[in-house]
Design an enzyme around this catalytic site. Sequence first.
Site, PDB file in Angstrom:
ATOM      1  N   GLY A  79      -2.036  -6.534  -0.051  1.00  0.00           N
ATOM      2  CA  GLY A  79      -2.419  -7.932   0.205  1.00  0.00           C
ATOM      3  C   GLY A  79      -2.626  -8.290   1.663  1.00  0.00           C
ATOM      4  O   GLY A  79      -3.556  -9.026   2.000  1.00  0.00           O
ATOM      5  N   THR A 127      12.021  -7.931 -10.611  1.00  0.00           N
ATOM      6  CA  THR A 127      11.441  -9.261 -10.811  1.00  0.00           C
ATOM      7  C   THR A 127      10.185  -9.406  -9.958  1.00  0.00           C
ATOM      8  O   THR A 127      10.186  -9.056  -8.776  1.00  0.00           O
ATOM      9  CB  THR A 127      12.479 -10.346 -10.435  1.00  0.00           C
ATOM     10  N   GLN A 150      -7.826  -0.241   3.207  1.00  0.00           N
ATOM     11  CA  GLN A 150      -8.723  -0.812   4.219  1.00  0.00           C
ATOM     12  C   GLN A 150     -10.058  -1.264   3.622  1.00  0.00           C
ATOM     13  O   GLN A 150     -10.845  -1.912   4.312  1.00  0.00           O
ATOM     14  CB  GLN A 150      -9.004   0.214   5.330  1.00  0.00           C
ATOM     15  N   GLY A 164       0.813  -1.215   0.000  1.00  0.00           N
ATOM     16  CA  GLY A 164       0.000   0.000   0.000  1.00  0.00           C
ATOM     17  C   GLY A 164       0.845   1.262   0.000  1.00  0.00           C
ATOM     18  O   GLY A 164       0.544   2.223  -0.715  1.00  0.00           O
ATOM     19  N   SER A 165       1.920   1.273   0.775  1.00  0.00           N
ATOM     20  CA  SER A 165       2.745   2.490   0.868  1.00  0.00           C
ATOM     21  C   SER A 165       3.366   2.821  -0.485  1.00  0.00           C
ATOM     22  O   SER A 165       3.376   3.981  -0.902  1.00  0.00           O
ATOM     23  CB  SER A 165       3.852   2.308   1.910  1.00  0.00           C
ATOM     24  N   CYS A 176       1.375   2.721  13.096  1.00  0.00           N
ATOM     25  CA  CYS A 176       2.479   3.611  12.748  1.00  0.00           C
ATOM     26  C   CYS A 176       2.762   4.628  13.837  1.00  0.00           C
ATOM     27  O   CYS A 176       3.860   5.139  13.944  1.00  0.00           O
ATOM     28  CB  CYS A 176       2.149   4.362  11.471  1.00  0.00           C
TER      29      CYS A 176
HETATM   30  C1  LIG Z   1      -1.805  -0.519   5.958  1.00  0.00           C
HETATM   31  C2  LIG Z   1      -2.162   0.698   5.211  1.00  0.00           C
HETATM   32  C3  LIG Z   1      -1.290   1.268   4.278  1.00  0.00           C
HETATM   33  C4  LIG Z   1       0.101   0.734   4.056  1.00  0.00           C
HETATM   34  O1  LIG Z   1       0.084  -0.487   3.386  1.00  0.00           O
HETATM   35  P1  LIG Z   1       1.408  -1.400   3.402  1.00  0.00           P
HETATM   36  O2  LIG Z   1       1.083  -2.527   2.484  1.00  0.00           O
HETATM   37  O3  LIG Z   1       1.589  -1.855   4.827  1.00  0.00           O
HETATM   38  O4  LIG Z   1       2.526  -0.555   2.912  1.00  0.00           O
HETATM   39  C5  LIG Z   1      -1.694   2.379   3.583  1.00  0.00           C
HETATM   40  N1  LIG Z   1      -2.910   2.901   3.779  1.00  0.00           N
HETATM   41  C6  LIG Z   1      -3.786   2.389   4.658  1.00  0.00           C
HETATM   42  C7  LIG Z   1      -5.126   3.012   4.801  1.00  0.00           C
HETATM   43  C8  LIG Z   1      -3.441   1.276   5.410  1.00  0.00           C
HETATM   44  O5  LIG Z   1      -4.312   0.781   6.288  1.00  0.00           O
END
Ligand SMILES: *Cc1c(COP(=O)(O)O)cnc(C)c1O
Length: 393
Positions: A200, A237, A179, A70-71, A324
């Site tokens: 994931g 990769t 989320q 996600g980040s 975090c």
């Molecule tokens: C967990 C989360 C992220 C970060 O995702 P990662 O896969 O851990 O980098 C970003 N945004 C939200 C809203 C999240 O809950």
Amino acid sequence: MKVYADNAATTKISKTALDAMMPCYTEIYGNPSSLHAVGQEAFHTVRDARTVIADILNCSPDEIYFTSGGSESDNWAIKSTAALMAKKGKKHIISSKFEHHAVLHTLKALERQGFEITLLDVYENGLVKPEDVKNAIREDTALVTIMYANNEIGTVQPISEIGAVCREKGVLFHTDAVQAVGHIPVDVQKDNVDMLSLSGHKFHGPKGVGALYCKKSVRLPNLIEGGAQERNRRAGTENVPGIVGMAAALREAVDNMEKNTEKLIAMRERLIEGILKIDLSRINGDREHRLPGNVSACFEGVEGESLLLYLDLQGISASSGSACTSGSLDPSHVLLAIGLKHEVAHGSLRLSLSEENTPEQIEYIIEALPPIINRLRDMSPLWEKIQKERGNL
Ligand SMILES: *Cc1c(COP(=O)(O)O)cnc(C)c1O
């Protein structure tokens, strides 16, 4: 009893996902870019996973880009759109006050580079108003980025309305849907989004893998340069086991969504009912527009971190808000954004459930909470002050 109630931080990988991944380590171990049969088998496996995810989000497979999570997806969407639009003289970005740090810190970095950032209010109910988005859009607005569902208080935004406003004004729209995907219905067409981030490990898939949906017409510059993977847009990769596990987990989550939602809402509401029986407790965020498994509460005169430690001693894994910010003494920016005073925001507790939780576990939490809270309040000078003000001492 052991109760894992921190599924917004991460989830346990599902057996279906793990079973799908194992052959990617033992048999399908080729590099998808290799032209021989072993490589091609891996190539086809990744292609199939991409199709599964695209079907679920209602887009074309070549609009899905695999990332490390996600980040990275958030960073890519925001930084690259900023670079793209800056060339057209557009250096204004609209977001909200309670985004994930992957978005907020990315915006901070852009601000230092000369971008102007508008962070919209989320009000007491934790919801962005589409009219506010409309009013904030200017001639030089490059991007609107608003999260689909908040990771701390679980509120679900009116994404398709916000997307419609952006379409009408011709402004690109990204949503951090980490989320939401796998938990509530998400459809990039109905939701009017141009870019969407997912991860994931938030829906029982593996960690370290995610995706960015990017509409074909948006020619997003690359974040990671190198090989020709992901149609030349994201080098490296492919994380074949991760991608396969994520697709299997998402398929499973979506297939069971209706059944799981019903179960989760029943557990969530029972938990809320139990929590609200505690003196000076509150539930954060809109009661209707919220994730099925999210309970966010505050207890006045209680220190959140201590509450977590005591719950942990009883076998309950919870969070004070976001993984975090734990370890820091600052109250959550999300709870401050919905207007809570510092001392109230400090007494926060997030219980994020998954379908693996049971009604028995919910009763266990409801029984565990009052004695812990009473003990913490008995030790708290703040609670003594509150009691004096209420005339109870
Ligand atoms: C967990 C989360 C992220 C970060 O995702 P990662 O896969 O851990 O980098 C970003 N945004 C939200 C809203 C999240 O809950």
